[in-house]
Design a protein around this motif. Structure first.
Motif, PDB file in Angstrom:
ATOM      1  N   LYS A 327       0.829  -1.212   0.000  1.00  0.00           N
ATOM      2  CA  LYS A 327       0.000   0.000   0.000  1.00  0.00           C
ATOM      3  C   LYS A 327       0.861   1.259   0.000  1.00  0.00           C
ATOM      4  O   LYS A 327       0.511   2.266  -0.630  1.00  0.00           O
ATOM      5  CB  LYS A 327      -0.923  -0.012   1.229  1.00  0.00           C
ATOM      6  CG  LYS A 327      -2.031  -1.053   1.148  1.00  0.00           C
ATOM      7  CD  LYS A 327      -2.882  -1.065   2.409  1.00  0.00           C
ATOM      8  CE  LYS A 327      -4.007  -2.093   2.297  1.00  0.00           C
ATOM      9  NZ  LYS A 327      -4.842  -2.157   3.530  1.00  0.00           N
ATOM     10  N   LYS A 330       2.488   1.481  -3.829  1.00  0.00           N
ATOM     11  CA  LYS A 330       1.623   1.019  -4.917  1.00  0.00           C
ATOM     12  C   LYS A 330       2.112   1.488  -6.291  1.00  0.00           C
ATOM     13  O   LYS A 330       1.962   0.771  -7.288  1.00  0.00           O
ATOM     14  CB  LYS A 330       0.195   1.505  -4.697  1.00  0.00           C
ATOM     15  CG  LYS A 330      -0.711   0.496  -4.032  1.00  0.00           C
ATOM     16  CD  LYS A 330      -2.156   0.943  -4.093  1.00  0.00           C
ATOM     17  CE  LYS A 330      -3.060  -0.157  -3.539  1.00  0.00           C
ATOM     18  NZ  LYS A 330      -4.489   0.223  -3.640  1.00  0.00           N
ATOM     19  N   LYS A 331       2.673   2.671  -6.355  1.00  0.00           N
ATOM     20  CA  LYS A 331       3.090   3.217  -7.650  1.00  0.00           C
ATOM     21  C   LYS A 331       4.165   2.360  -8.322  1.00  0.00           C
ATOM     22  O   LYS A 331       4.315   2.389  -9.541  1.00  0.00           O
ATOM     23  CB  LYS A 331       3.579   4.647  -7.476  1.00  0.00           C
ATOM     24  CG  LYS A 331       2.471   5.636  -7.148  1.00  0.00           C
ATOM     25  CD  LYS A 331       3.006   7.054  -7.061  1.00  0.00           C
ATOM     26  CE  LYS A 331       1.877   8.055  -6.755  1.00  0.00           C
ATOM     27  NZ  LYS A 331       2.380   9.443  -6.657  1.00  0.00           N
ATOM     28  N   ARG A 332       4.919   1.605  -7.525  1.00  0.00           N
ATOM     29  CA  ARG A 332       5.960   0.733  -8.104  1.00  0.00           C
ATOM     30  C   ARG A 332       5.365  -0.386  -8.946  1.00  0.00           C
ATOM     31  O   ARG A 332       6.035  -0.936  -9.820  1.00  0.00           O
ATOM     32  CB  ARG A 332       6.779   0.056  -6.992  1.00  0.00           C
ATOM     33  CG  ARG A 332       7.669   0.945  -6.181  1.00  0.00           C
ATOM     34  CD  ARG A 332       8.579   0.032  -5.345  1.00  0.00           C
ATOM     35  NE  ARG A 332       9.206   0.719  -4.238  1.00  0.00           N
ATOM     36  CZ  ARG A 332      10.043   0.134  -3.385  1.00  0.00           C
ATOM     37  NH1 ARG A 332      10.307  -1.163  -3.527  1.00  0.00           N
ATOM     38  NH2 ARG A 332      10.582   0.816  -2.401  1.00  0.00           N
ATOM     39  N   TYR A 333       4.125  -0.746  -8.648  1.00  0.00           N
ATOM     40  CA  TYR A 333       3.572  -1.985  -9.193  1.00  0.00           C
ATOM     41  C   TYR A 333       2.428  -1.760 -10.190  1.00  0.00           C
ATOM     42  O   TYR A 333       1.606  -2.644 -10.414  1.00  0.00           O
ATOM     43  CB  TYR A 333       3.102  -2.877  -8.037  1.00  0.00           C
ATOM     44  CG  TYR A 333       4.189  -3.075  -7.008  1.00  0.00           C
ATOM     45  CD1 TYR A 333       5.332  -3.808  -7.308  1.00  0.00           C
ATOM     46  CD2 TYR A 333       4.098  -2.480  -5.754  1.00  0.00           C
ATOM     47  CE1 TYR A 333       6.345  -3.955  -6.372  1.00  0.00           C
ATOM     48  CE2 TYR A 333       5.107  -2.631  -4.810  1.00  0.00           C
ATOM     49  CZ  TYR A 333       6.234  -3.365  -5.127  1.00  0.00           C
ATOM     50  OH  TYR A 333       7.232  -3.514  -4.210  1.00  0.00           O
ATOM     51  N   GLN A 334       2.378  -0.577 -10.785  1.00  0.00           N
ATOM     52  CA  GLN A 334       1.347  -0.297 -11.781  1.00  0.00           C
ATOM     53  C   GLN A 334       1.590  -1.122 -13.047  1.00  0.00           C
ATOM     54  O   GLN A 334       2.731  -1.319 -13.469  1.00  0.00           O
ATOM     55  CB  GLN A 334       1.345   1.194 -12.131  1.00  0.00           C
ATOM     56  CG  GLN A 334       1.096   2.110 -10.935  1.00  0.00           C
ATOM     57  CD  GLN A 334      -0.250   1.876 -10.277  1.00  0.00           C
ATOM     58  OE1 GLN A 334      -1.289   2.070 -10.894  1.00  0.00           O
ATOM     59  NE2 GLN A 334      -0.236   1.441  -9.019  1.00  0.00           N
ATOM     60  N   TRP A 335       0.508  -1.596 -13.639  1.00  0.00           N
ATOM     61  CA  TRP A 335       0.594  -2.360 -14.880  1.00  0.00           C
ATOM     62  C   TRP A 335       0.412  -1.439 -16.080  1.00  0.00           C
ATOM     63  O   TRP A 335      -0.305  -0.437 -16.008  1.00  0.00           O
ATOM     64  CB  TRP A 335      -0.505  -3.437 -14.925  1.00  0.00           C
ATOM     65  CG  TRP A 335      -0.294  -4.562 -13.960  1.00  0.00           C
ATOM     66  CD1 TRP A 335       0.897  -5.062 -13.535  1.00  0.00           C
ATOM     67  CD2 TRP A 335      -1.306  -5.324 -13.292  1.00  0.00           C
ATOM     68  NE1 TRP A 335       0.710  -6.091 -12.649  1.00  0.00           N
ATOM     69  CE2 TRP A 335      -0.646  -6.278 -12.482  1.00  0.00           C
ATOM     70  CE3 TRP A 335      -2.709  -5.295 -13.306  1.00  0.00           C
ATOM     71  CZ2 TRP A 335      -1.332  -7.194 -11.693  1.00  0.00           C
ATOM     72  CZ3 TRP A 335      -3.399  -6.205 -12.516  1.00  0.00           C
ATOM     73  CH2 TRP A 335      -2.719  -7.142 -11.722  1.00  0.00           C
ATOM     74  N   THR A 336       1.012  -1.808 -17.192  1.00  0.00           N
ATOM     75  CA  THR A 336       0.836  -1.050 -18.430  1.00  0.00           C
ATOM     76  C   THR A 336      -0.354  -1.566 -19.232  1.00  0.00           C
ATOM     77  O   THR A 336      -0.786  -0.917 -20.183  1.00  0.00           O
ATOM     78  CB  THR A 336       2.102  -1.142 -19.300  1.00  0.00           C
ATOM     79  OG1 THR A 336       2.390  -2.531 -19.564  1.00  0.00           O
ATOM     80  CG2 THR A 336       3.287  -0.502 -18.591  1.00  0.00           C
ATOM     81  N   THR A 427      -7.289  -3.382 -13.739  1.00  0.00           N
ATOM     82  CA  THR A 427      -6.419  -2.459 -14.474  1.00  0.00           C
ATOM     83  C   THR A 427      -5.068  -2.321 -13.771  1.00  0.00           C
ATOM     84  O   THR A 427      -4.047  -2.052 -14.405  1.00  0.00           O
ATOM     85  CB  THR A 427      -7.069  -1.067 -14.587  1.00  0.00           C
ATOM     86  OG1 THR A 427      -7.398  -0.598 -13.277  1.00  0.00           O
ATOM     87  CG2 THR A 427      -8.332  -1.134 -15.435  1.00  0.00           C
ATOM     88  N   ASN A 428      -5.082  -2.523 -12.449  1.00  0.00           N
ATOM     89  CA  ASN A 428      -3.861  -2.498 -11.650  1.00  0.00           C
ATOM     90  C   ASN A 428      -4.034  -3.443 -10.464  1.00  0.00           C
ATOM     91  O   ASN A 428      -5.167  -3.769 -10.098  1.00  0.00           O
ATOM     92  CB  ASN A 428      -3.558  -1.088 -11.145  1.00  0.00           C
ATOM     93  CG  ASN A 428      -2.861  -0.251 -12.190  1.00  0.00           C
ATOM     94  OD1 ASN A 428      -1.779  -0.615 -12.658  1.00  0.00           O
ATOM     95  ND2 ASN A 428      -3.487   0.857 -12.586  1.00  0.00           N
ATOM     96  N   LYS A 430      -4.689  -4.937  -6.899  1.00  0.00           N
ATOM     97  CA  LYS A 430      -5.483  -4.432  -5.783  1.00  0.00           C
ATOM     98  C   LYS A 430      -4.889  -4.791  -4.426  1.00  0.00           C
ATOM     99  O   LYS A 430      -5.002  -4.031  -3.468  1.00  0.00           O
ATOM    100  CB  LYS A 430      -6.907  -5.000  -5.868  1.00  0.00           C
ATOM    101  CG  LYS A 430      -7.657  -4.593  -7.113  1.00  0.00           C
ATOM    102  CD  LYS A 430      -7.877  -3.084  -7.181  1.00  0.00           C
ATOM    103  CE  LYS A 430      -8.693  -2.692  -8.394  1.00  0.00           C
ATOM    104  NZ  LYS A 430      -8.828  -1.218  -8.520  1.00  0.00           N
TER     105      LYS A 430
END
Length: 476
Positions: A327, A330-336, A427-428, A430
């Motif tokens: 948590k 989280k920004k490290r694990y964003q999907w494209t 989309t990303n 959770k």
């Protein structure tokens, strides 16, 4: 007992240090334990050899080496070196390096000749060796009487042709049903008693060199033998290499070593473990490379166990910590691109399509596989086939078609022709388990950094920079 073993381990390490201290400068001291120049050079050169991609200069490597030794210090303080599991594994490895010193080539040669004489005497006592060639007309016990009679008649015809001067090798190639030997003109090579069926053995050993047998029956059919040669067992020089290979393959070399150590223990009044410990101390004092190798394994085992306790297993099993870390980052694990978190499944009965979905409602994703197995595949009848995971486009054709709406062609499974999917399009991620491998690895890295900072505060580290500058350059 533990105290004695620990004292012995300390004595071993102390003797190693004394042997090197006579001509070896101390490059650093970690928690009061000196690290000699030779030890540091051994580690530095091994980890920065040709072929290593991420090479470090001496100063960079010294920092990594200090971290390594700090973890070893923590392991020693935790008493890991006194545990039975550690002692057993370390001694097993160390003894692999030490044990060969208890055997000489003369010992192996003596054992090889002993094996040879026992084999030779047994073989010669039982009739020696024969070298037959044969022609087989196959007729196993399961054939009918008419087929057996036909095989017998064929064998008689072959025998008559041989009596009239036909070449045995040529005829074997043409008519023998033993295709392996047929390709070699019927030749089987040297055999001793006990290697073939009794009917064949009795016939072959009753013949003289050059004899031709009449057709005779065995469980394989009808044979005709021509005896190419006969004699005693082979001379030692012709089988010596094979016997020595046999000694290594069958672990006989280790048996010899066991015998030597046992004899030494009996004569000295020491235990076999003490014999090995003493030999290790002697060899490590004389051989710097061996000393470094054994110490490296010793410290490596400590490092592995303490890292498991403090970082690897600790992080992997800390679900609450992993979720907090996820948590926070989280920004490290964003999907494209989106992912489908769920299952592609295949059933026999249309009713099971809905039954699967109903079964999984309210169940945690991590428990889906176990829930499905217990509900649908818990007996001898397998009702469904399932692929579970977090899928991106291209990972699964059924999901590509149903979820990502591609033109993927799905080939139904033969026994499970009805296909369906169930899950959620994301989309990303959770929760941390959606990208568990990445989160665990990053969390472990963070825990290790914090641990190293703690170790650097806890233990004293002193680096002799003047000695460090002489690494691989002793003229300074």
């Amino acid at each position: 007992m533990k105290a004695k073993l620990k004292a012995l381990a300390v004595a071993v390490m102390f003797s190693m240090g004394v042997a090197q201290a006579q001509n070896d400068a101390v490059v650093m001291t970690i928690n009061g334990r000196p690290v000699t120049l030779s030890e540091f050079e051994y580690s530095y050169n091994k980890n920065n050899s040709e072929g290593v991609i991420d090479k470090k200069n001496v100063q960079e490597y010294a920092d990594l080496f200090i971290n390594y030794k700090l973890k070893v210090a923590a392991a020693l303080e935790a008493g890991i070196d006194t545990t039975k599991a550690f002692r057993d594994e370390f001694k097993h490895y160390r003894n692999q390096q030490i044990r060969p010193s208890f055997i000489t080539d003369d010992d192996v040669e003596k054992k090889a000749y002993e094996i040879y004489t026992q084999t030779r005497d047994r073989v010669n006592k039982n009739g020696g060796l024969v070298k037959p060639a044969h022609i087989l007309i196959e007729a196993r016990k399961t054939v009918s009487e008419s087929e057996k009679a036909a095989a017998r008649q064929r064998a008689d015809s072959v025998y008559q042709a041989l009596l009239k001067g036909a070449d045995f090798g040529t005829l074997a190639q043409k008519v023998s049903d033993d295709k392996g030997s047929a390709a070699k003109g019927g030749m089987l090579g040297w055999i001793q008693k006990g290697l073939t069926v009794k009917e064949f053995e009795d016939q072959a050993f009753a013949m003289n060199k050059g004899d031709l047998s009449k057709p005779f029956e065995s469980p394989f059919g009808y044979h005709i033998i021509k005896l190419a040669d006969k004699g005693d067992f082979f001379p030692y020089d012709t089988v010596r290499a094979e016997i020595r290979e046999f000694i290594d393959a069958k672990g006989i070399r280790e048996q010899i070593i066991d015998g030597v150590i046992k004899d030494m223990a009996a004569k000295s009044g020491l235990s076999e473990e003490q014999i090995l410990d003493n030999r290790a101390m002697e060899m490590q004092a004389k051989d710097a490379d061996l000393n470094n190798l054994v110490r490296e394994y010793h410290d490596g085992l400590l490092l592995y166990e303490i890292s498991n306790r403090m970082v690897w297993d600790k992080a992997a099993n800390d679900k609450a910590g992993l979720e907090r870390f996820f948590k926070k980052n989280k920004k490290r694990y964003q999907w494209t691109e989106p992912r489908f978190k769920g299952i592609a499944y295949h059933v026999k009965d249309a009713g099971d399509i809905k039954a699967v979905k109903d079964c999984l409602k309210g169940v945690d994703f991590e428990d889906w596989a176990d829930k499905l197995r217990k509900t649908f595949n818990n007996d001898s009848v397998i009702r469904i086939r399932v692929e579970k995971g977090i899928f991106k486009k291209g990972d699964n054709k059924l999901i590509d078609k149903e979820i990502f709406k591609t033109n993927a062609t799905v080939t139904p499974l033969k026994e499970y022709p009805l296909d369906a999917v169930y899950g959620t399009l994301l989309t990303n991620p959770k929760v941390y388990s959606d990208v568990k491998g990445m989160v665990v690895a990053d969390y472990q890295d963070e825990m290790e950094k914090a641990w190293i900072q703690e170790l650097r505060r806890k233990y004293n580290v002193n680096v002799n920079q003047s000695v460090l500058q002489t690494v691989n350059n002793h003229d300074k």
